[in-house]
Design an enzyme around this catalytic site. Sequence first.
Site, PDB file in Angstrom:
ATOM      1  N   HIS A 185       0.817  -1.212   0.000  1.00  0.00           N
ATOM      2  CA  HIS A 185       0.000   0.000   0.000  1.00  0.00           C
ATOM      3  C   HIS A 185       0.854   1.267   0.000  1.00  0.00           C
ATOM      4  O   HIS A 185       0.565   2.229   0.715  1.00  0.00           O
ATOM      5  CB  HIS A 185      -0.982  -0.013   1.184  1.00  0.00           C
ATOM      6  CG  HIS A 185      -2.090  -1.006   1.019  1.00  0.00           C
ATOM      7  ND1 HIS A 185      -3.272  -0.723   0.374  1.00  0.00           N
ATOM      8  CD2 HIS A 185      -2.185  -2.309   1.382  1.00  0.00           C
ATOM      9  CE1 HIS A 185      -4.052  -1.792   0.361  1.00  0.00           C
ATOM     10  NE2 HIS A 185      -3.406  -2.776   0.965  1.00  0.00           N
ATOM     11  N   ASP A 188      -0.830  -4.744   5.656  1.00  0.00           N
ATOM     12  CA  ASP A 188      -2.030  -5.245   4.994  1.00  0.00           C
ATOM     13  C   ASP A 188      -1.725  -5.671   3.561  1.00  0.00           C
ATOM     14  O   ASP A 188      -1.048  -4.949   2.818  1.00  0.00           O
ATOM     15  CB  ASP A 188      -3.086  -4.130   4.993  1.00  0.00           C
ATOM     16  CG  ASP A 188      -4.442  -4.606   4.529  1.00  0.00           C
ATOM     17  OD1 ASP A 188      -4.743  -5.795   4.724  1.00  0.00           O
ATOM     18  OD2 ASP A 188      -5.195  -3.793   3.984  1.00  0.00           O
ATOM     19  N   GLU A 189      -2.203  -6.826   3.170  1.00  0.00           N
ATOM     20  CA  GLU A 189      -2.268  -7.276   1.775  1.00  0.00           C
ATOM     21  C   GLU A 189      -0.924  -7.211   1.045  1.00  0.00           C
ATOM     22  O   GLU A 189      -0.813  -6.668  -0.057  1.00  0.00           O
ATOM     23  CB  GLU A 189      -3.337  -6.463   1.027  1.00  0.00           C
ATOM     24  CG  GLU A 189      -4.727  -6.709   1.580  1.00  0.00           C
ATOM     25  CD  GLU A 189      -5.800  -5.842   0.956  1.00  0.00           C
ATOM     26  OE1 GLU A 189      -6.935  -6.316   0.832  1.00  0.00           O
ATOM     27  OE2 GLU A 189      -5.513  -4.672   0.617  1.00  0.00           O
ATOM     28  N   VAL A 190       0.095  -7.760   1.671  1.00  0.00           N
ATOM     29  CA  VAL A 190       1.394  -7.868   1.012  1.00  0.00           C
ATOM     30  C   VAL A 190       1.325  -8.955  -0.064  1.00  0.00           C
ATOM     31  O   VAL A 190       0.828 -10.056   0.177  1.00  0.00           O
ATOM     32  CB  VAL A 190       2.497  -8.188   2.034  1.00  0.00           C
ATOM     33  CG1 VAL A 190       3.812  -8.542   1.330  1.00  0.00           C
ATOM     34  CG2 VAL A 190       2.696  -6.998   2.967  1.00  0.00           C
TER      35      VAL A 190
END
Length: 609
Positions: free
Chosen positions: A311, A374-376
Site C-alpha cells: 500500500h 495489509d495485503e502484502v
Amino acid sequence: MNSRILAVAALAALLTFGTTPSEALNNDHLVYGYECQKGVCKKVELSEENFSKAISLPVCRLFCGEDIGTLWPKPTGAVELERLMKQVDVSNIEIKLLASRKKDNLWNNVENRWMDLIHAKIPSRKSLNNGGYELNIGVTLKEQHDGLPRLTLVTDESYNLSIDSAADGQVSVNITAENFFGARHGLETLAQLIVYDDIRREVQIVTKASIYDAPVYKWRGLLLDTARNFFPVKSIKRTLDGMAMVKLNTFHWHITDSHSFPFEVPKQAELYKLGAYSPRKVYSQEDVADVVEYGRVRGIRVMPEFDAPAHVGEGWQHKNMTACFNAQPWKNFCVEPPCGQLDPTVEGLYNVLEDIYSDMFKLFNPDVFHMGGDEVSVNCWNSSQSIRSWMNAQGWGLEESDFMQLWGHFQEKALERVDRVANGTRTPITLWTSRLTEAPFIDDFLDKDRYIIQIWTTGEDPKVKEILKRGYRIIVSNYDALYFDCGGAGWVTNGNNWCSPYIGWQKVYDNSLAKIAGDYEHHVLGSEAAIWSEQIDEFTLDNRFWPRASALAERLWTNPATNWRQAEARILMHRERLVENGIGAESLQPEWCLQNEDECPIDAYDAQN
C-alpha cells in the site's frame, strides 16, 4: 396507573410555569404531546382535559420504559433518576473545576463545546421562554498532573455523576472522575439529561439523578482512509464531533496509501509534493496538530497508521525503493490499482521511514502505533530481479516462506526505527491480519507482548482464535459487520463492490466481540468500524458513519445483553441529536415512527395479530 406514569403526569403539572392550557392551545405552540402508556410514549392531541398530563417527546423518553431513551450509549453502572424536571436558565450555567485546579485552554474548549451542545437543542432563540433555575456544574479530578492528558490502554474512563436541587431551586451537578477523560464522558452524559421541551419552549434538566458509568472495552474506534479520497479537516472534525457524542475514543487515521501521500514530511518533501492529489490536498503539520488537539478536547486519541510494506506508491516514484509500482495488469500484483510495495532490501529505505515515523510521533504522540502490514503480495516482490538476487545472496529460496522471511526482515528493521524515534519506549504496535499473522510466521516474527493484531476477516474466521490462543491482544474490525464502505457499485468491475451487501445498523449493534473471541475475550481490547474511501468522500462521509457508528459505540461501551430490537426506539431519538449537532446522519425510518413508538417494527404488528 403505575408509579412511572404518575411521576410523568406530575411532572407535566410541575413544568407549566404559568402557561395555561388555553394560552398554549390558542397560540402557535404544538397541539400534540405525549403520555407514557405501558412503558411506551404515545402521541396525544392536546386539549384542556389532558394538557396537564402531556409532555414533550424528549421528556417522555427520559422516563418512560425500561431504558433512559435519551442516553446513548447506555450507562453500565447504577442509574437513579427522580422523574421530575426543572427549567434551566441557559444564560446562567457555570462549570467549575474543583480541588483548586485552574482552567486551562483545554478545559475552556471543553466548556465551550459543552455549551454548544446545549444551545444546539434550542430550535430558535426567539421561541425560547426566558426564566428557569441556575445550573452549577462542579468537576473533580482525582488525578492531578501537569501537561496535556494522554489516553492510553490503561486509562480509567469511568465517572460518577450526581444532580441535586436546592431549596431555592438552584440545580447542582457534581462529576467525579479519575482523570480528564472520565470527566469529559460525564459531561457528555449530562448533556443528554438536558432536553428542550417544545410544548413549554424551555430547556429542562432532571432535578435529581445519580449515575455511575464505565466502558466495557478500552478501544472504541473508527478508521478513516484519507488516501483514496482526500477529506478536508472540517469533515474529519465532524467525525470527531460525532465520536465524542457517543464516547468513542480512537480515531484511526489511515493517512497514506498507494493512491496518494497527503501527509507533510518536511525532510522527505518529495513524498507529499509528488504524492498528493494537489497542493490543496495535503495535511500540513499544523493541520495534523489541529486534528489531534480537537480530538483530545473530545476525549479521543488520534492514532496514525503508516501502512507498509504494501500500500505504497504515489510519492515514491524517484526513490528507487519500491517494487511493482503501478504494475499492469494490476490484479497480478495487488488487490486494487495502483500497485506498489516497499523494497525491504534497499538499506536507505529505513532512513526515509525514520523521517516519516519521527514526524508522526512528534505530532500524534501515539500510545499505540499502527504499522499496517495489509495485503502484502508475494508476486509483487517476486517480480523484482533485484529483490530475488538479494534473497539468493542471503541463501534464501524464492518460496512463500522465504518471502515471509523477507517481510519479517522488513518488520524488524522498521520497528528499530520506530523505537528510535520513540526514544526507546516500547510503544505497542498494531498490524492487520495477514499471512504474517498465521502460523508458523506469527510465532517467528511477531512478539505477542509487543504486537496487537487488528482482525479484518469475518467474525467466524477460525484464524481469529488461533491468534487469541497464542496470547495476542486483538482489535476487531471484521469486515462482515464493520466495513462501512460495503454495499456500493463495483469500481473495478460491474455489479456491486467486493464486500456487499450494505451493512445495516442492526448487524453492527449485534456484532458480539464475546462471541467472536469465545474463551479468549480477555485478550480483546475492543473494536473499530472502518471506512475505506474508494467510493466515499467528504460529501458522503457523515451518512456512511452515522448512526451506524453509534450502534458500535453502544456495543463497545455497554456491551448490552439485549439485541438491536430493544435499542431501535432509542437510536431514532439519538439520530435526531446527531442531526441537531450538524452530523449528516442517515435516516433510519420515517419520522412518523419516531413519534409513534413501537408501531413500525413488524414483530410488534405480528404480536397484535
